[in-house]
Design an enzyme around this catalytic site. Sequence first.
Site, PDB file in Angstrom:
ATOM      1  N   ILE A  64       0.843  -1.201   0.000  1.00  6.80           N
ATOM      2  CA  ILE A  64       0.000   0.000   0.000  1.00  6.80           C
ATOM      3  C   ILE A  64       0.872   1.243   0.000  1.00  6.80           C
ATOM      4  O   ILE A  64       0.592   2.226  -0.668  1.00  6.80           O
ATOM      5  CB  ILE A  64      -0.911   0.038   1.245  1.00  6.80           C
ATOM      6  CG1 ILE A  64      -1.810  -1.187   1.315  1.00  6.80           C
ATOM      7  CG2 ILE A  64      -1.742   1.316   1.245  1.00  6.80           C
ATOM      8  CD1 ILE A  64      -2.615  -1.273   2.608  1.00  6.80           C
ATOM      9  N   GLY A  67       6.426   3.844   4.741  1.00  7.51           N
ATOM     10  CA  GLY A  67       6.605   4.931   5.700  1.00  7.51           C
ATOM     11  C   GLY A  67       7.968   4.825   6.339  1.00  7.51           C
ATOM     12  O   GLY A  67       8.860   4.140   5.846  1.00  7.51           O
ATOM     13  N   ARG A  68       8.088   5.481   7.463  1.00 11.66           N
ATOM     14  CA  ARG A  68       9.357   5.550   8.142  1.00 11.66           C
ATOM     15  C   ARG A  68       9.826   4.188   8.641  1.00 11.66           C
ATOM     16  O   ARG A  68      11.000   3.913   8.761  1.00 11.66           O
ATOM     17  CB  ARG A  68       9.181   6.492   9.324  1.00 11.66           C
ATOM     18  CG  ARG A  68      10.430   7.038   9.884  1.00 11.66           C
ATOM     19  CD  ARG A  68      10.106   7.946  11.046  1.00 11.66           C
ATOM     20  NE  ARG A  68       8.860   8.683  10.841  1.00 11.66           N
ATOM     21  CZ  ARG A  68       8.200   9.296  11.822  1.00 11.66           C
ATOM     22  NH1 ARG A  68       8.664   9.244  13.040  1.00 11.66           N
ATOM     23  NH2 ARG A  68       7.094   9.947  11.588  1.00 11.66           N
ATOM     24  N   GLY A  70       8.846   1.051   7.536  1.00  7.95           N
ATOM     25  CA  GLY A  70       8.863  -0.073   6.631  1.00  7.95           C
ATOM     26  C   GLY A  70       7.694   0.041   5.680  1.00  7.95           C
ATOM     27  O   GLY A  70       7.231   1.137   5.401  1.00  7.95           O
ATOM     28  N   VAL A  72       3.787  -1.047   4.351  1.00  6.73           N
ATOM     29  CA  VAL A  72       2.470  -1.569   4.714  1.00  6.73           C
ATOM     30  C   VAL A  72       1.900  -2.321   3.506  1.00  6.73           C
ATOM     31  O   VAL A  72       1.907  -1.800   2.388  1.00  6.73           O
ATOM     32  CB  VAL A  72       1.522  -0.428   5.134  1.00  6.73           C
ATOM     33  CG1 VAL A  72       0.126  -0.980   5.422  1.00  6.73           C
ATOM     34  CG2 VAL A  72       2.072   0.307   6.344  1.00  6.73           C
ATOM     35  N   ASP A 179       3.268   9.746  17.571  1.00  5.22           N
ATOM     36  CA  ASP A 179       3.330  10.020  16.129  1.00  5.22           C
ATOM     37  C   ASP A 179       1.947  10.388  15.599  1.00  5.22           C
ATOM     38  O   ASP A 179       1.541   9.953  14.531  1.00  5.22           O
ATOM     39  CB  ASP A 179       3.886   8.788  15.403  1.00  5.22           C
ATOM     40  CG  ASP A 179       4.436   9.115  14.014  1.00  5.22           C
ATOM     41  OD1 ASP A 179       4.687  10.308  13.727  1.00  5.22           O
ATOM     42  OD2 ASP A 179       4.593   8.179  13.204  1.00  5.22           O
ATOM     43  N   ASP A 196      -1.159   3.581  14.238  1.00  6.24           N
ATOM     44  CA  ASP A 196       0.274   3.726  14.533  1.00  6.24           C
ATOM     45  C   ASP A 196       0.622   4.249  15.915  1.00  6.24           C
ATOM     46  O   ASP A 196       1.712   4.793  16.115  1.00  6.24           O
ATOM     47  CB  ASP A 196       0.958   4.626  13.478  1.00  6.24           C
ATOM     48  CG  ASP A 196       1.129   3.908  12.161  1.00  6.24           C
ATOM     49  OD1 ASP A 196       0.933   2.681  12.134  1.00  6.24           O
ATOM     50  OD2 ASP A 196       1.451   4.565  11.165  1.00  6.24           O
TER      51      ASP A 196
HETATM   52  P1  ADP Z   1       2.799   7.056   7.116  1.00  5.27           P
HETATM   53  O1  ADP Z   1       1.888   6.923   8.287  1.00  5.27           O
HETATM   54  O2  ADP Z   1       3.922   8.000   7.387  1.00  5.27           O
HETATM   55  O3  ADP Z   1       2.039   7.393   5.854  1.00  5.27           O
HETATM   56  P2  ADP Z   1       2.963   4.203   7.191  1.00  5.27           P
HETATM   57  O4  ADP Z   1       4.108   3.276   7.048  1.00  5.27           O
HETATM   58  O5  ADP Z   1       2.234   4.198   8.486  1.00  5.27           O
HETATM   59  O6  ADP Z   1       3.491   5.653   6.851  1.00  5.27           O
HETATM   60  O7  ADP Z   1       1.908   3.880   6.058  1.00  5.27           O
HETATM   61  C1  ADP Z   1       2.274   3.601   4.740  1.00  5.27           C
HETATM   62  C2  ADP Z   1       1.027   3.626   3.874  1.00  5.27           C
HETATM   63  O8  ADP Z   1       0.124   2.586   4.274  1.00  5.27           O
HETATM   64  C3  ADP Z   1       0.249   4.920   3.964  1.00  5.27           C
HETATM   65  O9  ADP Z   1      -0.242   5.240   2.687  1.00  5.27           O
HETATM   66  C4  ADP Z   1      -0.880   4.583   4.883  1.00  5.27           C
HETATM   67  O10 ADP Z   1      -2.007   5.392   4.626  1.00  5.27           O
HETATM   68  C5  ADP Z   1      -1.151   3.126   4.567  1.00  5.27           C
HETATM   69  N1  ADP Z   1      -1.717   2.432   5.742  1.00  5.27           N
HETATM   70  C6  ADP Z   1      -1.160   2.334   6.964  1.00  5.27           C
HETATM   71  N2  ADP Z   1      -1.941   1.624   7.811  1.00  5.27           N
HETATM   72  C7  ADP Z   1      -3.032   1.263   7.097  1.00  5.27           C
HETATM   73  C8  ADP Z   1      -4.234   0.530   7.397  1.00  5.27           C
HETATM   74  N3  ADP Z   1      -4.471   0.009   8.618  1.00  5.27           N
HETATM   75  N4  ADP Z   1      -5.151   0.382   6.423  1.00  5.27           N
HETATM   76  C9  ADP Z   1      -4.935   0.891   5.187  1.00  5.27           C
HETATM   77  N5  ADP Z   1      -3.833   1.580   4.842  1.00  5.27           N
HETATM   78  C10 ADP Z   1      -2.886   1.776   5.771  1.00  5.27           C
HETATM   79 MG    MG Z   2       1.226   5.561   9.523  1.00 10.68          MG
END
Ligand code: ADP
Ligand code: MG
Length: 346
Positions: A64, A67-68, A70, A72, A179, A196
Amino acid sequence: DSDHTASISGSTDSDRTPVRVDSQDSQVSDTETITDGHRWPRQNSLSMREWDIPFEELRIGEAIGTGRFGTVYRGYWHGDVAIKVFKMDNLNDEKALDQFRIEVSTFRKTRHENLVLFMGACMSLPRLAIVTSLSKGMTLYTHIHLRKDKFNMNKTTIVAQQITQGMGYLHAKGIVHKDLKSKNIFLENGKVVITDFGLFSVTKLCFGNRKNNALGIPAGWLCYLAPEIMRSLKAHQSHDDELPFSKASDVYAFGTVWYELLCGEWPFKGQPPEAIIWQVGKGMKQPLANLQASRDVKDILMLCWSYKSGDRPDFIRLLTILDKLPKKRLARSPSHPIHLSRSAES
Ligand code: ADP
Ligand code: MG
Protein backbone atom coordinates in the site's frame (compact mmCIF):
# COMPACT_ATOMS: atom_id res chain seq x y z
CA ASP A 1 -16.37 -3.22 29.35
CA SER A 2 -16.14 -0.71 32.09
CA ASP A 3 -12.49 0.18 31.72
CA HIS A 4 -12.92 1.70 28.37
CA THR A 5 -16.09 3.59 28.86
CA ALA A 6 -14.74 5.20 32.00
CA SER A 7 -12.43 7.61 30.29
CA ILE A 8 -15.00 8.54 27.69
CA SER A 9 -17.90 9.18 30.00
CA GLY A 10 -15.51 11.10 32.22
CA SER A 11 -15.27 13.66 29.50
CA THR A 12 -18.77 14.90 30.06
CA ASP A 13 -18.33 15.04 33.78
CA SER A 14 -15.22 16.95 34.55
CA ASP A 15 -15.60 16.37 38.28
CA ARG A 16 -14.83 12.74 37.86
CA THR A 17 -11.83 13.00 35.64
CA PRO A 18 -9.13 13.44 38.28
CA VAL A 19 -9.84 9.97 39.55
CA ARG A 20 -8.36 8.44 36.46
CA VAL A 21 -4.82 7.22 36.50
CA ASP A 22 -2.83 9.88 34.84
CA SER A 23 -0.06 10.34 37.27
CA GLN A 24 2.88 9.01 35.37
CA ASP A 25 3.44 10.20 31.93
CA SER A 26 3.81 7.43 29.56
CA GLN A 27 5.66 4.33 28.96
CA VAL A 28 4.67 0.78 29.02
CA SER A 29 5.43 -0.19 32.53
CA ASP A 30 2.64 1.84 34.02
CA THR A 31 0.03 0.57 31.64
CA GLU A 32 0.11 -2.60 33.65
CA THR A 33 -1.32 -0.78 36.61
CA ILE A 34 -4.25 1.03 35.10
CA THR A 35 -7.65 0.01 33.80
CA ASP A 36 -10.42 -0.60 36.27
CA GLY A 37 -8.54 -0.12 39.46
CA HIS A 38 -6.79 -3.48 39.27
CA ARG A 39 -3.10 -3.86 39.39
CA TRP A 40 -2.44 -6.28 36.61
CA PRO A 41 0.51 -8.59 36.94
CA ARG A 42 3.59 -7.10 35.44
CA GLN A 43 4.62 -9.27 32.57
CA ASN A 44 8.14 -9.95 31.66
CA SER A 45 9.13 -10.22 28.08
CA LEU A 46 10.17 -13.86 28.24
CA SER A 47 6.79 -15.06 29.36
CA MET A 48 4.84 -13.01 26.87
CA ARG A 49 3.36 -14.52 23.80
CA GLU A 50 2.72 -11.31 21.97
CA TRP A 51 4.47 -12.57 18.84
CA ASP A 52 1.37 -14.64 18.36
CA ILE A 53 0.88 -14.58 14.63
CA PRO A 54 3.30 -16.88 12.82
CA PHE A 55 4.58 -15.04 9.80
CA GLU A 56 3.71 -18.04 7.60
CA GLU A 57 0.03 -17.61 8.40
CA LEU A 58 -0.06 -14.22 6.77
CA ARG A 59 -0.88 -13.90 3.12
CA ILE A 60 0.88 -10.78 1.98
CA GLY A 61 -0.60 -8.91 -0.96
CA GLU A 62 0.30 -5.73 -2.74
CA ALA A 63 2.18 -2.93 -1.02
CA ILE A 64 0.00 0.00 0.00
CA GLY A 65 2.79 2.37 0.82
CA THR A 66 6.06 2.89 2.59
CA GLY A 67 6.60 4.93 5.70
CA ARG A 68 9.36 5.55 8.14
CA PHE A 69 9.22 2.07 9.65
CA GLY A 70 8.86 -0.07 6.63
CA THR A 71 6.17 -1.08 4.19
CA VAL A 72 2.47 -1.57 4.71
CA TYR A 73 0.88 -4.38 2.69
CA ARG A 74 -2.65 -5.29 2.00
CA GLY A 75 -2.96 -8.84 3.28
CA TYR A 76 -5.14 -11.65 4.42
CA TRP A 77 -5.37 -13.20 7.87
CA HIS A 78 -8.88 -14.36 8.73
CA GLY A 79 -10.11 -11.58 6.45
CA ASP A 80 -8.58 -8.50 4.89
CA VAL A 81 -5.89 -6.88 7.01
CA ALA A 82 -3.11 -4.33 6.83
CA ILE A 83 0.34 -5.76 7.52
CA LYS A 84 3.07 -3.40 8.53
CA VAL A 85 6.40 -5.09 7.98
CA PHE A 86 9.24 -3.35 9.73
CA LYS A 87 12.42 -2.72 7.91
CA MET A 88 14.97 -3.99 10.36
CA ASP A 89 18.58 -3.12 10.27
CA ASN A 90 19.51 -3.23 13.89
CA LEU A 91 18.71 -6.74 14.94
CA ASN A 92 21.29 -6.87 17.68
CA ASP A 93 19.67 -4.29 19.86
CA GLU A 94 17.96 -6.74 22.19
CA LYS A 95 16.99 -4.03 24.63
CA ALA A 96 15.17 -2.01 22.02
CA LEU A 97 13.54 -5.13 20.69
CA ASP A 98 12.27 -6.08 24.14
CA GLN A 99 10.97 -2.59 24.74
CA PHE A 100 9.13 -2.80 21.48
CA ARG A 101 7.65 -6.20 22.31
CA ILE A 102 6.36 -4.93 25.61
CA GLU A 103 4.84 -1.89 23.98
CA VAL A 104 3.18 -4.00 21.35
CA SER A 105 1.67 -6.21 23.99
CA THR A 106 -0.14 -3.18 25.40
CA PHE A 107 -1.81 -2.48 22.07
CA ARG A 108 -3.81 -5.62 22.48
CA LYS A 109 -5.65 -3.96 25.31
CA THR A 110 -6.93 -1.20 23.08
CA ARG A 111 -10.60 -1.38 22.26
CA HIS A 112 -12.05 1.86 21.04
CA GLU A 113 -14.12 2.84 18.06
CA ASN A 114 -11.66 5.51 17.00
CA LEU A 115 -8.56 3.33 17.17
CA VAL A 116 -7.45 0.93 14.47
CA LEU A 117 -8.13 -2.67 15.46
CA PHE A 118 -4.88 -4.24 16.54
CA MET A 119 -5.03 -7.92 15.59
CA GLY A 120 -1.60 -9.18 16.46
CA ALA A 121 2.03 -9.15 15.61
CA CYS A 122 4.85 -11.30 14.34
CA MET A 123 7.70 -10.89 16.68
CA SER A 124 10.17 -13.48 15.61
CA LEU A 125 13.30 -12.07 14.14
CA PRO A 126 14.19 -11.16 11.56
CA ARG A 127 10.61 -10.51 10.55
CA LEU A 128 8.71 -8.07 12.65
CA ALA A 129 5.23 -7.20 11.56
CA ILE A 130 2.06 -5.76 12.96
CA VAL A 131 -1.35 -6.81 11.76
CA THR A 132 -4.30 -4.44 11.99
CA SER A 133 -7.64 -4.02 10.36
CA LEU A 134 -7.44 -2.57 6.88
CA SER A 135 -8.71 0.99 6.67
CA LYS A 136 -10.95 1.49 3.68
CA GLY A 137 -11.14 5.24 3.99
CA MET A 138 -8.61 7.95 3.23
CA THR A 139 -6.30 9.61 5.69
CA LEU A 140 -6.90 13.16 6.85
CA TYR A 141 -3.61 13.92 5.12
CA THR A 142 -5.03 12.77 1.78
CA HIS A 143 -8.24 14.73 2.32
CA ILE A 144 -6.55 17.92 3.40
CA HIS A 145 -3.26 18.10 1.52
CA LEU A 146 -3.79 16.03 -1.63
CA ARG A 147 -7.47 16.40 -2.42
CA LYS A 148 -7.70 19.83 -0.85
CA ASP A 149 -11.06 18.91 0.66
CA LYS A 150 -12.51 21.65 2.80
CA PHE A 151 -14.01 20.78 6.15
CA ASN A 152 -16.64 23.14 7.46
CA MET A 153 -16.61 24.05 11.13
CA ASN A 154 -19.16 21.39 12.11
CA LYS A 155 -17.28 18.62 10.37
CA THR A 156 -13.98 19.90 11.72
CA THR A 157 -15.37 19.81 15.23
CA ILE A 158 -16.85 16.34 14.87
CA VAL A 159 -13.58 14.96 13.49
CA ALA A 160 -11.63 16.64 16.28
CA GLN A 161 -14.01 15.27 18.92
CA GLN A 162 -13.47 11.75 17.67
CA ILE A 163 -9.68 12.16 17.60
CA THR A 164 -9.89 13.52 21.11
CA GLN A 165 -11.97 10.58 22.31
CA GLY A 166 -9.59 8.03 20.81
CA MET A 167 -6.56 9.84 22.21
CA GLY A 168 -8.19 10.28 25.62
CA TYR A 169 -8.74 6.55 25.71
CA LEU A 170 -5.13 5.78 24.70
CA HIS A 171 -3.81 8.06 27.40
CA ALA A 172 -6.09 6.53 30.00
CA LYS A 173 -4.46 3.22 29.07
CA GLY A 174 -1.05 4.76 29.59
CA ILE A 175 -0.16 4.68 25.89
CA VAL A 176 1.52 7.74 24.39
CA HIS A 177 0.96 7.90 20.66
CA LYS A 178 4.22 9.71 19.80
CA ASP A 179 3.33 10.02 16.13
CA LEU A 180 -0.08 11.66 15.95
CA LYS A 181 -0.36 13.29 12.53
CA SER A 182 -2.87 13.59 9.73
CA LYS A 183 -1.25 10.65 7.94
CA ASN A 184 -2.10 8.42 10.86
CA ILE A 185 -5.76 9.41 11.05
CA PHE A 186 -8.19 7.69 8.70
CA LEU A 187 -11.68 8.87 7.95
CA GLU A 188 -14.10 6.07 7.16
CA ASN A 189 -17.67 7.12 6.43
CA GLY A 190 -17.28 10.02 8.79
CA LYS A 191 -15.65 7.91 11.49
CA VAL A 192 -12.15 8.71 12.67
CA VAL A 193 -9.71 5.80 12.99
CA ILE A 194 -6.32 6.51 14.53
CA THR A 195 -3.37 4.26 13.63
CA ASP A 196 0.27 3.73 14.53
CA PHE A 197 0.05 4.54 18.23
CA GLY A 198 3.16 3.78 20.20
CA LEU A 199 5.13 2.48 17.25
CA PHE A 200 7.64 5.25 17.32
CA SER A 201 10.15 3.39 19.46
CA VAL A 202 10.66 0.90 16.67
CA THR A 203 12.54 3.53 14.71
CA LYS A 204 15.51 2.65 16.87
CA LEU A 205 15.44 -0.83 15.45
CA CYS A 206 14.75 0.19 11.91
CA PHE A 207 17.19 2.98 11.46
CA GLY A 208 19.59 2.41 14.28
CA ASN A 209 22.50 2.13 11.91
CA ARG A 210 21.72 5.27 10.03
CA LYS A 211 24.93 7.10 9.40
CA ASN A 212 24.53 10.47 7.78
CA ASN A 213 21.11 12.09 7.52
CA ALA A 214 21.95 14.34 10.47
CA LEU A 215 18.67 14.67 12.34
CA GLY A 216 16.80 12.00 10.47
CA ILE A 217 13.77 14.18 10.08
CA PRO A 218 11.17 13.00 7.60
CA ALA A 219 9.28 15.71 5.75
CA GLY A 220 6.03 16.75 7.36
CA TRP A 221 7.02 15.51 10.78
CA LEU A 222 8.55 18.55 12.43
CA CYS A 223 5.42 20.61 12.75
CA TYR A 224 3.92 18.03 15.10
CA LEU A 225 6.83 18.16 17.52
CA ALA A 226 6.41 20.03 20.79
CA PRO A 227 9.04 22.59 21.86
CA GLU A 228 10.59 20.25 24.41
CA ILE A 229 11.12 17.66 21.68
CA MET A 230 12.51 20.23 19.28
CA ARG A 231 15.01 21.28 21.88
CA SER A 232 16.22 17.77 22.49
CA LEU A 233 16.46 17.20 18.76
CA LYS A 234 18.92 20.01 18.66
CA ALA A 235 20.87 18.83 21.63
CA HIS A 236 21.12 15.12 20.90
CA GLN A 237 21.50 13.53 17.57
CA SER A 238 22.45 10.02 18.45
CA HIS A 239 19.80 7.39 17.85
CA ASP A 240 20.21 6.17 21.39
CA ASP A 241 18.70 9.27 22.83
CA GLU A 242 15.13 9.10 23.89
CA LEU A 243 13.04 12.01 22.74
CA PRO A 244 10.82 13.34 25.53
CA PHE A 245 7.45 12.23 24.17
CA SER A 246 4.61 12.52 26.63
CA LYS A 247 0.87 12.83 26.81
CA ALA A 248 1.38 16.58 26.55
CA SER A 249 3.45 16.23 23.38
CA ASP A 250 0.55 14.24 21.88
CA VAL A 251 -1.71 17.19 22.71
CA TYR A 252 0.70 19.52 20.93
CA ALA A 253 0.50 17.27 17.86
CA PHE A 254 -3.28 17.33 18.07
CA GLY A 255 -3.06 21.13 17.93
CA THR A 256 -1.27 20.83 14.61
CA VAL A 257 -3.94 18.49 13.26
CA TRP A 258 -6.58 21.00 14.40
CA TYR A 259 -4.67 23.67 12.47
CA GLU A 260 -4.53 21.47 9.36
CA LEU A 261 -8.28 20.90 9.54
CA LEU A 262 -8.90 24.64 9.86
CA CYS A 263 -6.37 25.96 7.35
CA GLY A 264 -5.83 23.15 4.87
CA GLU A 265 -2.08 23.34 5.34
CA TRP A 266 0.66 22.70 7.85
CA PRO A 267 1.98 25.39 10.19
CA PHE A 268 5.33 26.90 9.16
CA LYS A 269 4.56 25.88 5.60
CA GLY A 270 7.51 26.19 3.26
CA GLN A 271 10.06 26.97 5.94
CA PRO A 272 13.31 25.00 6.21
CA PRO A 273 13.64 22.52 9.10
CA GLU A 274 16.29 24.58 10.90
CA ALA A 275 14.00 27.60 10.95
CA ILE A 276 11.09 25.59 12.33
CA ILE A 277 13.22 23.95 15.01
CA TRP A 278 14.64 27.29 16.06
CA GLN A 279 11.28 29.08 16.21
CA VAL A 280 9.34 26.37 18.01
CA GLY A 281 12.20 25.71 20.40
CA LYS A 282 12.08 29.38 21.34
CA GLY A 283 8.35 29.32 21.89
CA MET A 284 7.23 30.96 18.68
CA LYS A 285 4.02 29.81 17.07
CA GLN A 286 2.54 29.89 13.62
CA PRO A 287 0.76 33.28 13.40
CA LEU A 288 -3.01 33.00 13.17
CA ALA A 289 -3.74 36.45 11.71
CA ASN A 290 -4.92 34.99 8.42
CA LEU A 291 -7.03 32.29 9.99
CA GLN A 292 -10.71 33.14 9.78
CA ALA A 293 -12.07 31.53 12.88
CA SER A 294 -13.66 32.48 16.17
CA ARG A 295 -11.69 33.27 19.30
CA ASP A 296 -12.72 29.92 20.83
CA VAL A 297 -11.38 28.00 17.88
CA LYS A 298 -8.05 29.83 17.94
CA ASP A 299 -7.82 29.43 21.70
CA ILE A 300 -7.77 25.67 21.24
CA LEU A 301 -4.69 26.05 19.05
CA MET A 302 -2.97 28.30 21.54
CA LEU A 303 -3.73 25.93 24.42
CA CYS A 304 -2.48 22.83 22.61
CA TRP A 305 0.60 24.67 21.39
CA SER A 306 1.46 26.01 24.84
CA TYR A 307 5.19 26.29 25.27
CA LYS A 308 5.18 24.61 28.66
CA SER A 309 3.87 21.09 28.50
CA GLY A 310 2.09 21.58 31.82
CA ASP A 311 -0.01 24.37 30.32
CA ARG A 312 -1.51 22.12 27.66
CA PRO A 313 -4.93 20.65 28.38
CA ASP A 314 -5.40 16.89 28.47
CA PHE A 315 -7.75 15.25 25.98
CA ILE A 316 -10.57 14.99 28.49
CA ARG A 317 -10.48 18.75 28.94
CA LEU A 318 -10.14 19.29 25.18
CA LEU A 319 -13.27 17.29 24.59
CA THR A 320 -15.16 19.51 27.01
CA ILE A 321 -13.87 22.57 25.18
CA LEU A 322 -14.79 21.13 21.78
CA ASP A 323 -18.26 20.23 23.05
CA LYS A 324 -18.82 23.85 23.95
CA LEU A 325 -18.06 25.21 20.50
CA PRO A 326 -21.21 26.63 18.96
CA LYS A 327 -22.87 24.21 16.57
CA LYS A 328 -24.82 25.19 13.54
CA ARG A 329 -28.14 23.56 12.80
CA LEU A 330 -27.29 20.30 14.46
CA ALA A 331 -29.72 19.01 17.02
CA ARG A 332 -27.26 17.14 19.14
CA SER A 333 -27.27 16.64 22.83
CA PRO A 334 -24.34 18.63 24.16
CA SER A 335 -23.26 15.85 26.43
CA HIS A 336 -23.22 13.05 23.85
CA PRO A 337 -22.52 14.62 20.49
CA ILE A 338 -20.52 11.80 18.97
CA HIS A 339 -22.80 9.08 20.16
CA LEU A 340 -25.75 10.71 18.44
CA SER A 341 -23.91 11.49 15.25
CA ARG A 342 -22.90 7.85 14.99
CA SER A 343 -26.35 6.50 15.54
CA ALA A 344 -27.50 8.78 12.74
CA GLU A 345 -25.12 6.95 10.43
CA SER A 346 -26.14 3.43 11.21
P1 ADP B 1 2.80 7.06 7.12
O1 ADP B 1 1.89 6.92 8.29
O2 ADP B 1 3.92 8.00 7.39
O3 ADP B 1 2.04 7.39 5.85
P2 ADP B 1 2.96 4.20 7.19
O4 ADP B 1 4.11 3.28 7.05
O5 ADP B 1 2.23 4.20 8.49
O6 ADP B 1 3.49 5.65 6.85
O7 ADP B 1 1.91 3.88 6.06
C1 ADP B 1 2.27 3.60 4.74
C2 ADP B 1 1.03 3.63 3.87
O8 ADP B 1 0.12 2.59 4.27
C3 ADP B 1 0.25 4.92 3.96
O9 ADP B 1 -0.24 5.24 2.69
C4 ADP B 1 -0.88 4.58 4.88
O10 ADP B 1 -2.01 5.39 4.63
C5 ADP B 1 -1.15 3.13 4.57
N1 ADP B 1 -1.72 2.43 5.74
C6 ADP B 1 -1.16 2.33 6.96
N2 ADP B 1 -1.94 1.62 7.81
C7 ADP B 1 -3.03 1.26 7.10
C8 ADP B 1 -4.23 0.53 7.40
N3 ADP B 1 -4.47 0.01 8.62
N4 ADP B 1 -5.15 0.38 6.42
C9 ADP B 1 -4.93 0.89 5.19
N5 ADP B 1 -3.83 1.58 4.84
C10 ADP B 1 -2.89 1.78 5.77
MG1 MG C 1 1.23 5.56 9.52
